[in-house]
Design an enzyme around this catalytic site. Structure first.
Site, PDB file in Angstrom:
ATOM      1  CG  HIS A  82       6.295   2.584   4.436  1.00 17.07           C
ATOM      2  ND1 HIS A  82       6.537   1.384   4.058  1.00 17.07           N
ATOM      3  CD2 HIS A  82       4.959   3.099   3.883  1.00 17.07           C
ATOM      4  CE1 HIS A  82       5.312   1.319   3.358  1.00 17.07           C
ATOM      5  NE2 HIS A  82       4.224   2.129   3.829  1.00 17.07           N
ATOM      6  CG  ASP A 161       0.688  -5.821   8.495  1.00 14.35           C
ATOM      7  OD1 ASP A 161      -0.707  -5.368   8.472  1.00 14.35           O
ATOM      8  OD2 ASP A 161       1.466  -5.792   6.799  1.00 14.35           O
ATOM      9  NE  ARG A 168      -6.763  -3.072   7.934  1.00 14.12           N
ATOM     10  CZ  ARG A 168      -5.712  -2.557   7.486  1.00 14.12           C
ATOM     11  NH1 ARG A 168      -4.524  -2.601   7.422  1.00 14.12           N
ATOM     12  NH2 ARG A 168      -5.162  -1.378   6.791  1.00 14.12           N
ATOM     13  CB  SER A 183      -1.176  -2.514   8.977  1.00 16.45           C
ATOM     14  OG  SER A 183      -0.517  -2.434   7.252  1.00 16.45           O
ATOM     15  CE  LYS A 187       3.507  -3.714   6.374  1.00 14.79           C
ATOM     16  NZ  LYS A 187       2.391  -3.826   5.924  1.00 14.79           N
TER      17      LYS A 187
END
Ligand code: URA
Length: 440
Positions: A82, A161, A168, A183, A187
């Site tokens: 990621h 999220d 946000r 967050s 995931k």
């Protein structure tokens, strides 16, 4: 329990219990906690921070707010990767097939781009016909058969999220380390892989503007992942300047294929090799030198490129564009941007250049915006290069020529020039693992 008291406790610097966090998160997802109260809590967290334990609890609650993927029907070690976001960041299209060609399973769920940063799912959709929504069975079968599938994040995963991020985004509470960590990791935990390599970007085009902040974020995410029984490591990579030479969806697909064919830009190739090496190390494939040698082998013998094509083919993509980028539908208009000065380029600000690309139509300002896959920027000169006034810095591509002027203005704001060659930026600053931080 009252949401008012939960907000007040965090406002006054208190530490929230799991019950209090669960009350807020579950109540927000079910609609019992209204947006204005969640916004107040998010701002209190932004200002007062969270302990490691609180962040881990919040992450776990957010992950469990929706479906948790069960990848147990996929044989072998499943590795995910990621990136915290960047400009010209097309590494997933390279490292996922490279890692899979080296024998690990890549069952990857990716996101879309927003603002100046790109997203893997948009790049995949730039390949005509590509399906990024597979049924669960198709996804499992493809990973078992080919070792790789890259799909869009299911809307059933981590709904807390999604709702919290939307708030946000409009309440100036994105740039909070515990909120970013929870967050991202909610995931990643919900996506189910055994090993997770995080690419934490740092610089003008990234959420984290300094190396110490990036390391802090990386340490927290590694800690959360490890507490949840996953193997997690992070590389801190540069995002002061765009990665590679191309920004924009089909341009970036073409550039990633160049890396897979062994003729990509040096910086992108190096970062991809390091990311893939670290994915293999996490998966227990060997030490650093051994894993790097495997990565170089699958690039040199073409097996990673072949696997990438097989993945796109399995997901209905037209792989002719991967063999030959001239098969992409070209942008109708192109325009050369030339240097306003002589000298060395001291800065090529990733954020400004990412915004310029978005202004050409390659990205979205709002979630609902559509994308021009052919739009984007090909850079010929980056930080450190010597240029002459009038020399070409980049070519812009778009299907809407009215976009050129604003994009050029923003693009050039990202450049500064000087008489001396600037110090070369590092590509990778550090590696963060459970055992600590190693600076390069
Ligand atoms: N990416 C995410 O998924 N969440 C954040 O908060 C920031 C970047």
């Amino acid at each position: 329990m009252r949401m008012y008291d939960v907000i007040a406790k965090k406002r006054d610097g208190g530490t929230l219990s799991r019950e209090e966090l669960a009350f807020a998160v579950n109540g927000f997802v079910s609609g019992q906690v209204p947006d204005y109260q969640m916004s107040a809590l998010l701002m209190a967290i932004y200002l007062k921070g969270m302990t490691g334990e609180e962040t881990a609890q919040l992450t776990d609650l957010m992950a469990h707010s929706g479906k948790m993927a069960d990848l147990s029907s996929i044989q072998g070690v499943k590795v995910d990767k990621h990136s915290t976001g960047g400009v010209g960041d097309k590494t997933t299209l390279v490292v996922a097939p490279v890692a899979a060609a080296c024998g690990v399973k890549v069952a990857k769920m990716s996101g879309r781009g927003l603002g100046h940063t790109g997203g893997t799912v948009d790049k995949m959709e730039a390949v005509p016909g590509t399906r990024i929504a597979l049924s669960e069975q198709e996804f499992f079968d493809q990973v078992n058969r080919l070792g790789i599938a890259v799909v869009g994040q299911s809307s059933e995963m981590a709904p807390a999220d999604r709702k919290m991020y939307a708030l946000r985004d409009v309440t100036a509470t994105v740039e909070s380390i515990p909120l970013i960590a929870s967050s991202i990791m909610s995931k990643k935990l919900a996506s189910g892989s055994d090993c997770i390599l995080l690419d934490v970007t740092v610089g003008t085009g990234a959420f984290m503007k300094t190396v110490p902040r990036a390391v802090e974020l990386a340490r927290l995410m590694v800690e959360i992942g490890c507490r949840n029984g996953r193997k997690v490591a992070a590389l801190i990579t540069d995002m002061d300047t765009p990665l590679g030479s191309c920004i924009g969806n089909s341009l970036e697909v073409a550039e990633s294929m160049e890396v897979l064919k062994g003729c990509g830009p040096e910086d992108l190739t190096q970062v991809c090799c390091q990311l893939a090496t670290n994915m293999l190390m996490l998966a227990g494939k060997g030490g650093e030198a051994e894993c790097l040698a495997m990565v170089k082998r699958v690039l040199a013998d073409g097996s990673a490129f072949r696997l990438c094509k097989e993945m796109f083919h399995a997901q209905s993509g037209d792989v002719r564009v991967l063999d030959d980028p001239r098969c992409f539908a070209p942008a109708q208009y192109q325009y050369d941007v030339c240097s306003p000065s002589d000298g060395f380029i001291c800065k090529t600000d990733a954020e400004k250049i990412g915004i310029a690309s978005m202004l050409l139509g390659a990205g979205r300002l709002k979630k609902e915006d559509s994308i021009d896959y052919a739009a984007g920027i090909r850079m010929y000169k980056k930080q450190g290069a010597a240029v002459r006034r009038g020399e070409r810095l980049a070519t812009f591509y778009t299907n809407d020529p009215a976009r050129f002027a604003a994009a050029e203005e923003t693009f050039l704001q990202g450049f500064s020039f000087g008489d001396e060659k600037p110090e070369q930026l590092k590509l990778i600053y550090a590696r963060v693992t459970q055992s600590g931080v190693e600076y390069f």
